[in-house]
Every structure is written in C-alpha cells, then in structure tokens.
Design a protein around this motif. Sequence first.
Motif, PDB file in Angstrom:
ATOM      1  N   THR A  30       0.843  -1.192   0.000  1.00  0.00           N
ATOM      2  CA  THR A  30       0.000   0.000   0.000  1.00  0.00           C
ATOM      3  C   THR A  30       0.882   1.247   0.000  1.00  0.00           C
ATOM      4  N   LYS A  31       0.522   2.237  -0.810  1.00  0.00           N
ATOM      5  CA  LYS A  31       1.295   3.471  -0.906  1.00  0.00           C
ATOM      6  C   LYS A  31       0.520   4.633  -0.315  1.00  0.00           C
ATOM      7  N   ASP A  32       1.127   5.817  -0.365  1.00  0.00           N
ATOM      8  CA  ASP A  32       0.498   7.004   0.215  1.00  0.00           C
ATOM      9  C   ASP A  32      -0.919   7.222  -0.302  1.00  0.00           C
ATOM     10  N   PHE A  35      -3.349   5.111   1.295  1.00  0.00           N
ATOM     11  CA  PHE A  35      -3.677   5.530   2.663  1.00  0.00           C
ATOM     12  C   PHE A  35      -4.624   6.722   2.664  1.00  0.00           C
ATOM     13  N   GLY A  84      -5.647  -0.942   7.893  1.00  0.00           N
ATOM     14  CA  GLY A  84      -4.639   0.017   7.433  1.00  0.00           C
ATOM     15  C   GLY A  84      -3.357  -0.095   8.246  1.00  0.00           C
ATOM     16  N   PHE A  85      -3.508  -0.191   9.571  1.00  0.00           N
ATOM     17  CA  PHE A  85      -2.318  -0.336  10.432  1.00  0.00           C
ATOM     18  C   PHE A  85      -1.620  -1.678  10.181  1.00  0.00           C
ATOM     19  N   SER A  87      -1.429  -3.137   7.350  1.00  0.00           N
ATOM     20  CA  SER A  87      -0.688  -3.030   6.097  1.00  0.00           C
ATOM     21  C   SER A  87       0.536  -2.128   6.263  1.00  0.00           C
ATOM     22  N   LEU A  88       0.526  -1.248   7.276  1.00  0.00           N
ATOM     23  CA  LEU A  88       1.694  -0.404   7.547  1.00  0.00           C
ATOM     24  C   LEU A  88       2.892  -1.250   7.959  1.00  0.00           C
ATOM     25  N   SER A  89       2.636  -2.336   8.692  1.00  0.00           N
ATOM     26  CA  SER A  89       3.740  -3.168   9.169  1.00  0.00           C
ATOM     27  C   SER A  89       3.959  -4.380   8.276  1.00  0.00           C
ATOM     28  N   ARG A  91       4.875  -4.571   4.565  1.00  0.00           N
ATOM     29  CA  ARG A  91       5.137  -3.801   3.346  1.00  0.00           C
ATOM     30  C   ARG A  91       5.311  -4.710   2.137  1.00  0.00           C
TER      31      ARG A  91
END
Lengths: 122, 147
Positions: A30-32, A35, A84-85, A87-89, A91
């Motif tokens: 996931t990219k900016d 998000f 979302g969180f 997917s933050l961890s 990558r």
Amino acid sequence: MIDALTIAVAVTALALAAWCGFATYRDEPTKDWHFIGMAVVSLLGVVQLIVAVVQLARGRSPDQGTAIFVAYLIGAAACIPATGFMSLSERTRWGSATVTAGAVVLAVLEVRLFDIWGGGSA
Amino acid sequence: MPETSATSAADTAAPAGQRRSLGTGPGRLLVTLYGVFTVAAASRSLYQLIAQFDLAPMPYILSAVSAVVYGFITFSLVRGGEGARRAAFACCALELLGVLGIGTWTLVEPSAFPDATVWSDYGMGYLFIPVILPVTGLVWLRRSRTA
C-alpha cells in the motif's frame, strides 16, 4: 441521511477493495495514495457513526435492535483503520491484500447495517 | 515483475532459515480474517447468549465454541514459533471438522437448529469463508513447517 451515508460507505469501500486488490495483483504494498483512500473511507465511517448516534439519541430505534446496530457501527468504523495499520507493518503485496479484505468486510457490514436500521423505510 | 510473481509469490513467501513467524506475508491476511471472525463470532454469540439464550441454546453455545477456536488460532498466528504452529494446525483441523460436521448436521436435521450458528450450511451466511479459511490455514501452516 443515514441510508445515503450507508450506501456511500459501501460504494467507496468496494472501490477501495478494487484499488488495493489491483495493488495486490501488481505485487505492490500500500502506498500514500492508498492511505489517503483509506482515510476517506474511514472518515465516512466515522461520520456515519456520529450521524447514527445522533439519530439514536433523538429516539429513532433500528428495526432489529439498538445493541446489534451499535455493534455493527463500531465494527464498520474500526474496519479500515485496523487493516490500514496491519498493512503499515506488512510492506508487501499481502499488506494490500489485507486492506482489500478489510474493505470487503466493511461493504458487507454496510449491507447488514442497512437491513438492521430498516433501510428505505425512513 | 507482476506476471511472474502472481504465481510464485506463495512459494517464495516462506523464506528459508527465518525464525518461524506465522503472521507475516500471506499469514498477515490470515491473521486479519481470523481476527474478523473472532470478533464477529464472539460478539454474535455473546449477544445471543445474553439476550435470547432460551431460543436456541445449542446453536449459541456452538457459536461461542467457534469464537474460542477462532480466537485461539488468531493468537497462535500472531505469536508464532513451532509450538504455536502445531496448536494452530490442530485448531484449524478442528475448525474444518466443525464446519463440515455442523454444516452437514444443519442440512440433515434443520429442526435441531432453531437459529443459525456461524457454521450453519457450511458458513453460507458468511460467504463460505468459514469453510475456506481452515483449508487456507492448514495449507499455510503446513508450508511454514518447512521454512
């Protein structure tokens, strides 16, 4: 008002699912921009939560019970932020797949919310 | 890049020689889905056990059992390591047996189920995810063993 919001959340959630599903297919994390998309859907979910609580406070009661309705509302609002969180961890493409799954779950929750509220009737 | 990885990602996702983590890569998706089902089954059975226990005690207790199983698998996947992998493997097998058993039971003898469980009709009310999830889980946990 709440029916329109429910539909809006469901449609944006499906769009987010398709977008992140495409990222999964492309083997991308996931990219900016993803998000930002998640933020939009999450914001709609929170607005829905607030509007629904205001309606409940005004004495409107959902067709299938307030407790179930509130449980689904909270679940719907938490769905995208939680994934979302995750997917933050993570990558990798599997982070994108996680958000896709969360968005699909959210869309299903919205369909249930529509039924529980007694959508269309008021 | 996308063309090759679409098919081989599942094979490359379990890197050799790494300390066994079960909740990363494809496992992350599994953790999410198991987490969702833990919350769904737990809140559903809690509500039903409190609010309408007399209506259908047995299905509600079965839902509560499934919630415990889901919760344990989620915990094991997050924790990682060989012990957790074995425990999760056993629970996934139990889960699969539960879905198949209760799914068949609801079809053969609907009168025993005045209200649905999470595993009724092989999880049809949940898009058949309850029957897909344990199979995926077993495959993933088996693959992680060789890592």
